[in-house]
Motif scaffolding. Sequence first.
Motif, short mmCIF file in Angstrom:
data_model
loop_
_atom_site.label_atom_id
_atom_site.label_comp_id
_atom_site.label_asym_id
_atom_site.label_seq_id
_atom_site.Cartn_x
_atom_site.Cartn_y
_atom_site.Cartn_z
N PRO A 174 33.36 47.37 40.86
CA PRO A 174 33.10 47.75 39.49
C PRO A 174 33.53 49.07 39.16
O PRO A 174 34.13 49.47 38.19
N MET A 175 33.19 50.09 40.21
CA MET A 175 33.74 51.45 40.27
C MET A 175 35.30 51.40 40.25
O MET A 175 35.65 52.57 39.46
N THR A 176 35.83 50.61 41.08
CA THR A 176 37.43 50.51 40.96
C THR A 176 37.88 50.13 39.70
O THR A 176 38.79 50.93 39.28
N ARG A 177 37.36 49.23 39.27
CA ARG A 177 37.74 48.88 37.67
C ARG A 177 37.82 49.98 36.59
O ARG A 177 38.40 50.23 35.91
N GLN A 178 36.23 50.64 36.69
CA GLN A 178 36.38 51.52 35.84
C GLN A 178 37.15 52.91 36.09
O GLN A 178 37.82 53.31 34.97
N ALA A 179 37.49 53.14 37.29
CA ALA A 179 38.22 54.15 37.78
C ALA A 179 39.94 53.94 37.16
O ALA A 179 40.51 54.74 36.55
N ALA A 180 40.40 52.57 37.43
CA ALA A 180 41.52 52.27 36.71
C ALA A 180 41.45 52.53 35.32
O ALA A 180 42.59 52.83 34.59
N GLN A 181 40.55 51.98 34.49
CA GLN A 181 40.51 52.20 32.99
C GLN A 181 40.37 53.76 32.84
O GLN A 181 41.13 54.07 31.86
N ASN A 182 39.63 54.49 33.58
CA ASN A 182 39.65 55.83 33.11
C ASN A 182 41.06 56.39 33.35
O ASN A 182 41.29 57.88 32.73
N LEU A 183 41.97 55.89 34.18
CA LEU A 183 43.40 56.55 34.38
C LEU A 183 44.18 55.95 33.18
O LEU A 183 45.34 56.07 33.39
N GLY A 184 43.71 55.13 32.33
CA GLY A 184 44.45 54.64 31.28
C GLY A 184 44.87 53.33 31.24
O GLY A 184 45.84 52.78 30.64
N VAL A 185 44.25 52.31 32.41
CA VAL A 185 44.91 50.98 32.50
C VAL A 185 44.14 50.24 31.32
O VAL A 185 42.93 50.34 31.38
N PRO A 186 44.76 49.48 30.65
CA PRO A 186 44.18 48.63 29.61
C PRO A 186 43.27 47.55 30.30
O PRO A 186 43.29 47.24 31.37
N SER A 187 42.06 47.69 29.59
CA SER A 187 40.78 46.76 30.21
C SER A 187 41.32 45.44 30.50
O SER A 187 40.88 44.67 31.49
N SER A 188 42.17 44.84 29.68
CA SER A 188 42.48 43.44 29.91
C SER A 188 43.40 43.24 31.06
O SER A 188 43.18 42.11 31.92
N TYR A 189 44.02 44.26 31.36
CA TYR A 189 44.93 43.85 32.54
C TYR A 189 43.99 44.44 33.86
O TYR A 189 44.03 43.84 35.13
N ALA A 190 43.25 45.45 33.63
CA ALA A 190 42.20 46.00 34.76
C ALA A 190 41.46 44.97 35.21
O ALA A 190 40.99 44.60 36.48
N ASN A 191 40.97 44.00 34.24
CA ASN A 191 39.95 42.88 34.70
C ASN A 191 40.72 41.80 35.41
O ASN A 191 39.84 41.23 36.19
N PHE A 192 41.94 41.68 35.55
CA PHE A 192 42.65 40.91 36.05
C PHE A 192 43.19 41.53 37.47
O PHE A 192 42.92 40.83 38.69
N ALA A 193 43.78 42.55 37.41
CA ALA A 193 44.38 43.24 38.72
C ALA A 193 43.59 43.87 39.65
O ALA A 193 43.60 43.41 40.89
N VAL A 194 42.45 44.29 39.17
CA VAL A 194 41.54 45.13 40.00
C VAL A 194 40.73 43.95 40.97
O VAL A 194 40.69 44.28 42.14
#
Length: 443
Positions: A287-307
């Motif tokens: 969950p923290m990794t996913r949030q970090a990716a989003q905080n770095l500008g990764v769209p949530s829809s892609y972060a939810n899949f890739a992370v």
Amino acid sequence: MSSTAARTRLRFNPKLFAVAVLASLVLGALLGWIAKQTGAEWLVTTLDTIGSTFTKLLSFTVLPLIFTAIVVGINSLRGLGGGRTAARLGGKTALWFAITSLIAVVIGLVVGGLFQPGRGLVIEPDPAKLQAIGEKTHGSWLDLLNGLVPENLISAFADGETLQVVFVSLIIGAATYSLGDKAKPFVDFNKAAFEVIQRVLGWIIRLAPIGTLGLIGNAVATYGNEFFVPLVKLIGSTYVACLLVLFAVYPLLLALVARVSPVRFFAKAWTVLQFAFVSRSSGATLPMTRQAAQNLGVPSSYANFAVPLASTTKMDGCAAIYPAVGSMFIANLFGIHLGPVQYLTIIAVAVFGSIATAGVTGWFTMLTLTVGALGFPPEVVATGIAIAYAVDPIMDMMRTATNVAGQVVVPVVVARSENVLDDEVLAAPSAPPLLESREPATV
């Protein structure tokens, strides 16, 4: 900011949390040393109980978290422009997984060649250690393929077969994606379950300083034997290779490919890397990794899949660096010569076999798979792994931090290549992981 969010910030200060974790590292090491020097079994038992309880709290959430995250993540790809875009993103993600794994395993081989961990000793296989390792030493590509599909859905979860859960999650996620609105109730249920699991993990994460004290203390209390020097070289090789990937390879990829400042990356991801270091679990850090990716500008829809996918398959520390260093360590212990063909085999297994790693024990699978591919006798494999296992918790911290960093870097690189990285979110202050969600705009 709402009053609830303000109270959340007051209750959780990332800087104080980091200080508490570091203090626990020092105190745990001191208590472990005292236990070792005085032979205080009660202290060893206490430290082991604290550490194992914290690990169990993390572990029981991992499988449902992975399942719900992947199902939700695949269906979130609808926000990225349809099936072709989803396929392109998936292909680019897999390609960057392979590229970074290739770089990591080569660095592991180079560092291992410089340190030569295990050289200078003559070790004979120990029957007692062979028995302790048991069936875990047996593994091959055929075993991997045979073990990929579970006999039934329940057994995959009940037996803790993380790779099978990933496989099932991908199949069910793809099926729900293809069904569209017909599967919406099931997807909505998984979204709700995903949020519940994240909340529970948020509570468990608050216990990290206590868990760290127990994990480090127990590791120090049980550390040390006649293999002290080769084990120190093994630890040193692993740490040096991981540090090179973490602070040289990833920053170069961020700066040159993603056009993201490495300083900003580490500023936003540092708390996540700290937790990965002490928890030794990519799944628990998800969950923290996913949030970090989003905080770095990764769209949530892609972060939810890739992370979520990366948390079980993208492990540069466990699946690339460590199998390279560990294979050289075992070869040196038993005087086995490695030639060009063997080095190419190690590289091939790291690049194409990282799917075999999953959860907190991925390194074991990959190291076994690698030395098996090299043709080492079973007793050599078992004894070498048993020796390395004595100091595994110390190495696993650095390996996991490297894993998690790569699990954030790749989505950032892919998002930039697709021109969907949100530079406004990238430049904005970050929310504390798990405690306050900030969703980047999707396309």
